[in-house]
Design an enzyme around this catalytic site. Sequence first.
Site, PDB file in Angstrom:
ATOM      1  N   ARG A   1     -62.699 -32.724  39.773  1.00  0.00           N
ATOM      2  CA  ARG A   1     -63.445 -33.952  40.499  1.00  0.00           C
ATOM      3  C   ARG A   1     -64.737 -33.850  39.885  1.00  0.00           C
ATOM      4  O   ARG A   1     -65.467 -32.533  39.796  1.00  0.00           O
ATOM      5  CB  ARG A   1     -63.329 -33.489  41.866  1.00  0.00           C
ATOM      6  CG  ARG A   1     -62.034 -33.443  42.547  1.00  0.00           C
ATOM      7  CD  ARG A   1     -62.302 -33.831  44.216  1.00  0.00           C
ATOM      8  NE  ARG A   1     -63.169 -32.830  44.728  1.00  0.00           N
ATOM      9  CZ  ARG A   1     -62.993 -32.638  46.329  1.00  0.00           C
ATOM     10  NH1 ARG A   1     -62.035 -33.458  46.893  1.00  0.00           N
ATOM     11  NH2 ARG A   1     -63.721 -31.639  46.471  1.00  0.00           N
TER      12      ARG A   1
ATOM     13  N   ARG B   1     -69.671 -30.953  41.755  1.00  0.00           N
ATOM     14  CA  ARG B   1     -70.384 -30.460  42.881  1.00  0.00           C
ATOM     15  C   ARG B   1     -70.273 -28.675  42.991  1.00  0.00           C
ATOM     16  O   ARG B   1     -69.096 -28.343  42.185  1.00  0.00           O
ATOM     17  CB  ARG B   1     -69.856 -30.879  44.083  1.00  0.00           C
ATOM     18  CG  ARG B   1     -70.043 -32.468  44.492  1.00  0.00           C
ATOM     19  CD  ARG B   1     -69.658 -32.772  46.000  1.00  0.00           C
ATOM     20  NE  ARG B   1     -70.087 -34.095  46.390  1.00  0.00           N
ATOM     21  CZ  ARG B   1     -68.981 -34.730  46.321  1.00  0.00           C
ATOM     22  NH1 ARG B   1     -67.786 -34.521  46.130  1.00  0.00           N
ATOM     23  NH2 ARG B   1     -69.324 -36.126  46.605  1.00  0.00           N
TER      24      ARG B   1
ATOM     25  N   ARG C   1     -60.402 -24.127  63.885  1.00  0.00           N
ATOM     26  CA  ARG C   1     -60.551 -23.094  62.764  1.00  0.00           C
ATOM     27  C   ARG C   1     -60.765 -21.619  63.287  1.00  0.00           C
ATOM     28  O   ARG C   1     -60.535 -20.836  62.313  1.00  0.00           O
ATOM     29  CB  ARG C   1     -61.931 -23.418  62.075  1.00  0.00           C
ATOM     30  CG  ARG C   1     -61.812 -24.781  61.332  1.00  0.00           C
ATOM     31  CD  ARG C   1     -62.920 -24.991  60.260  1.00  0.00           C
ATOM     32  NE  ARG C   1     -62.538 -26.092  59.263  1.00  0.00           N
ATOM     33  CZ  ARG C   1     -62.952 -27.357  59.656  1.00  0.00           C
ATOM     34  NH1 ARG C   1     -63.229 -27.698  60.869  1.00  0.00           N
ATOM     35  NH2 ARG C   1     -62.556 -28.235  58.689  1.00  0.00           N
TER      36      ARG C   1
ATOM     37  N   ARG D   1     -64.304 -20.341  48.912  1.00  0.00           N
ATOM     38  CA  ARG D   1     -63.784 -21.123  49.979  1.00  0.00           C
ATOM     39  C   ARG D   1     -62.204 -20.679  50.517  1.00  0.00           C
ATOM     40  O   ARG D   1     -62.085 -20.823  51.584  1.00  0.00           O
ATOM     41  CB  ARG D   1     -63.977 -22.795  49.587  1.00  0.00           C
ATOM     42  CG  ARG D   1     -65.065 -23.133  49.639  1.00  0.00           C
ATOM     43  CD  ARG D   1     -65.459 -24.566  48.989  1.00  0.00           C
ATOM     44  NE  ARG D   1     -64.577 -25.565  49.518  1.00  0.00           N
ATOM     45  CZ  ARG D   1     -64.333 -26.820  48.863  1.00  0.00           C
ATOM     46  NH1 ARG D   1     -64.830 -26.947  47.671  1.00  0.00           N
ATOM     47  NH2 ARG D   1     -64.025 -27.723  49.493  1.00  0.00           N
TER      48      ARG D   1
ATOM     49  N   LYS E   1     -54.916 -32.378  53.046  1.00  0.00           N
ATOM     50  CA  LYS E   1     -54.843 -32.685  54.749  1.00  0.00           C
ATOM     51  C   LYS E   1     -55.624 -34.052  55.296  1.00  0.00           C
ATOM     52  O   LYS E   1     -54.764 -34.803  55.743  1.00  0.00           O
ATOM     53  CB  LYS E   1     -55.478 -31.645  55.363  1.00  0.00           C
ATOM     54  CG  LYS E   1     -55.454 -31.813  56.867  1.00  0.00           C
ATOM     55  CD  LYS E   1     -55.850 -30.338  57.489  1.00  0.00           C
ATOM     56  CE  LYS E   1     -57.495 -30.020  57.172  1.00  0.00           C
ATOM     57  NZ  LYS E   1     -58.297 -31.310  57.654  1.00  0.00           N
TER      58      LYS E   1
END
Length: 212
Positions: free
Chosen positions: A127, A157, A88, A168, A13
């Site tokens: 990542r 991370r 949200r 998430r 996004k």
Amino acid sequence: MNILLFGKPGAGKGTQAPKLAAALKVPTLATGDVLRGAIRAGTPLGLKAKGYMDRGDLVPDDVILGVIGETLGRPEYANGVILDGVVRTVPQAEGMKRVLSTLKRKLEAVLSFDINNDEIVKRLSGRTVCEACQTPYTGHAAGETCATCGKGKLVRRKDDEPDAIRNRLDVYEKQTAPVLDWYKRDGVNVATIDASGSVDDVSKRALKALGR
Ligand SMILES: [Zn+2]
């Protein structure tokens, strides 16, 4: 043209927002940016927001919506806006509707960038970031030496570990599904955009959904 973007974490996004803004010739607006802008400018709402942040508290919706309303009232937003992840929850959607109607505007469309959860886990868990200089990498394994500073080791991370990503995505699903339903009931055009494939393909799909 006032558009609201939704998207699963990792659906791209943030990459699409500036591309759509360029194609539609309207600016983007993201909550973090406008809050930082209001704090820098020292506006009354900015100072209020800073108070919450300094105490480590979440900035309440009415303060955030106030800052967004002030920003949208500026001339550069007169022709429209791409709202990037601003809403949200259902109360935020209701608040955003009030803000827009005060400005005699309404949302033309909600774009929801969707992609298969397994694909997201693959994207995000690929990542890594240098623990020394913070350079981000994709397609390099944790433990490799950073090519930028030549010293740091690449680490993943915690947020990008597969279990954390799935968590998430669950949170997103629980929060977002009711918001999209609220918009449909409110009569807003809600379009789900297939966010797989290249960045350009996704932009084309999004513009097509907007009739461009
Ligand atoms: Zn480095």
